[in-house]
Enzyme design. Structure first.
Site, PDB file in Angstrom:
ATOM      1  N   ASN A   1       0.852  -1.194   0.000  1.00  0.00           N
ATOM      2  CA  ASN A   1       0.000   0.000   0.000  1.00  0.00           C
ATOM      3  C   ASN A   1       0.882   1.237   0.000  1.00  0.00           C
ATOM      4  O   ASN A   1       0.688   2.162   0.783  1.00  0.00           O
ATOM      5  CB  ASN A   1      -0.951   0.001   1.202  1.00  0.00           C
ATOM      6  CG  ASN A   1      -0.203   0.035   2.534  1.00  0.00           C
ATOM      7  OD1 ASN A   1       0.986  -0.269   2.599  1.00  0.00           O
ATOM      8  ND2 ASN A   1      -0.896   0.392   3.593  1.00  0.00           N
ATOM      9  N   CYS A   2       1.853   1.246  -0.892  1.00  0.00           N
ATOM     10  CA  CYS A   2       2.845   2.321  -0.950  1.00  0.00           C
ATOM     11  C   CYS A   2       2.259   3.559  -1.627  1.00  0.00           C
ATOM     12  O   CYS A   2       1.569   3.468  -2.645  1.00  0.00           O
ATOM     13  CB  CYS A   2       4.085   1.845  -1.706  1.00  0.00           C
ATOM     14  SG  CYS A   2       5.371   3.087  -1.874  1.00  0.00           S
ATOM     15  N   GLY A   3       2.563   4.718  -1.056  1.00  0.00           N
ATOM     16  CA  GLY A   3       2.082   5.969  -1.620  1.00  0.00           C
ATOM     17  C   GLY A   3       2.955   6.534  -2.717  1.00  0.00           C
ATOM     18  O   GLY A   3       2.705   7.626  -3.198  1.00  0.00           O
TER      19      GLY A   3
ATOM     20  N   THR B   1      -2.994   1.387  -3.522  1.00  0.00           N
ATOM     21  CA  THR B   1      -3.190   2.806  -3.802  1.00  0.00           C
ATOM     22  C   THR B   1      -3.029   3.074  -5.296  1.00  0.00           C
ATOM     23  O   THR B   1      -2.335   2.338  -5.994  1.00  0.00           O
ATOM     24  CB  THR B   1      -2.181   3.661  -3.020  1.00  0.00           C
ATOM     25  OG1 THR B   1      -0.847   3.288  -3.415  1.00  0.00           O
ATOM     26  CG2 THR B   1      -2.337   3.437  -1.532  1.00  0.00           C
TER      27      THR B   1
END
Length: 339
Positions: free
Chosen positions: A73-75, A94
């Site tokens: 769930n890396c931005g 994301t």
């Protein structure tokens, strides 16, 4: 033998990349989840469809050759590119595309983002695309041992004569060329990083701050945060909250929350609501969660053993509960007399 089923994963409405065809095998049957806070519903959904085993990357690690799919769930920082670099199919929860320092490894054939449960379906039986990793290419290519190299070199010198030694100016020219090429490539990557990561993030933060201030939420946040950020005990409370092991991995990705709060605190300092000497300790207070989401990724990059990950991840997360408030106190002492 376990029965595994193949699936196709498509990108979400705002996503990028894909589709990915995941074909689990007896040796590659693990789904590595590096999201923090347990397993998201999408991970469980994919595991139920494929029959693969879920593995929490924050608690343990497994060999790369056993990973059929990685879910992050890396931005847009490092995690979204770590696993594509290893040749592992990657799903990002994301809506992030080619981003971060490892953006060149993020391709549509191995990466997909903004995936929802409705974007996952069973495969129709077609063969999955093969993504070759650097290790696979190296193993598949023919290697020449040192003895074979020296033997071939001796044969070539005997046949064609001794190769002329390079002169001083030749070596100097090659050395200068190498240095120039390194600086040129560094400049290209710096400009590319600025265009693809820094500028969009600055625009995003500016937009969020504008919305917060325009809707009046900024005044409410300022009135809420100012009493805490204007005293040493209040900042220690903020750092303790941000450093909690079950919170820091969730608020760490992209440093978005810390950036927004930092801008709000900066506005309050500029307007006189908070004294300037609290700027440095406030910085450490709102950044106590830094690294909480990157611990398993860093250990994975270091090729740590499973036992090291199981002990190292909670050790680092719990250590932030101690070092976070301690950093605030040190920063507060260092700020005495600066303003």
């Amino acid at each position: 033998m376990s029965e595994y089923k193949s699936i196709v994963i498509k990108r979400g409405a705002n996503g990028w990349g894909g589709p990915l065809t995941i074909v689990p095998t007896e040796t590659k049957n693990k789904i590595l989840v590096v999201t923090g806070g347990g397993f998201p519903s999408l991970a469980q959904h994919i595991a139920d469809m494929t029959g693969c085993e879920l593995v929490d990357g924050f608690k343990t690690t497994i060999p790369d050759e056993e990973v059929a799919l990685a879910i992050v769930n890396c931005g847009g920082t490092a995690r979204c590119g770590v696993y594509p670099k290893k040749g592992i199919f990657t799903v990002n929860l994301t809506p992030v595309g080619k981003s971060g320092p490892l953006a060149k490894f993020i391709t549509e054939e191995i990466y997909v983002s903004d995936v929802k449960e409705s974007d996952v379906s069973f495969c129709d039986g077609t063969e999955a695309p093969v993504v070759e990793t650097k290790e696979e290419k190296t193993e598949g290519s023919s290697k020449m041992t040192r003895e074979e190299y020296l033997e071939k070199k001796a044969e070539a010198q005997e046949k064609y004569g001794e190769v002329a030694k390079e002169g001083f100016f030749t070596r100097l020219g090659k050395g200068v060329g190498n240095v120039v090429s390194i600086f040129y490539q560094a400049a290209r990557e710096a400009v590319q990083t600025t265009l693809t990561n820094i500028l969009p993030f600055m625009i995003f933060v500016s937009l969020i701050v504008g919305i917060i201030n325009g809707t009046g939420v900024g005044n409410w946040l300022a009135n809420t945060i100012s009493p805490l950020a204007s005293t040493l005990p209040g900042m220690i409370v903020i750092s303790l909250f941000c450093a909690m092991p079950f919170i820091s991995p969730l608020i760490g990705p992209g440093a978005v929350i810390a950036q927004i709060i930092g801008v709000l605190l900066g506005n309050q300092i500029a307007q006189g609501g908070i004294q300037p000497q609290y700027a440095l300790p406030a910085l450490f207070a709102i950044d106590a969660q830094v690294g909480g989401d990157f611990v398993p990724v860093g250990l994975s990059l270091s090729e740590a053993e499973a036992e090291t990950v199981e002990i190292g991840v909670p050790a680092v997360l719990f250590s932030r509960v101690i070092t976070g408030p301690l950093a605030v106190v040190i920063a507060y002492v260092a700020s005495i007399g600066l303003y």
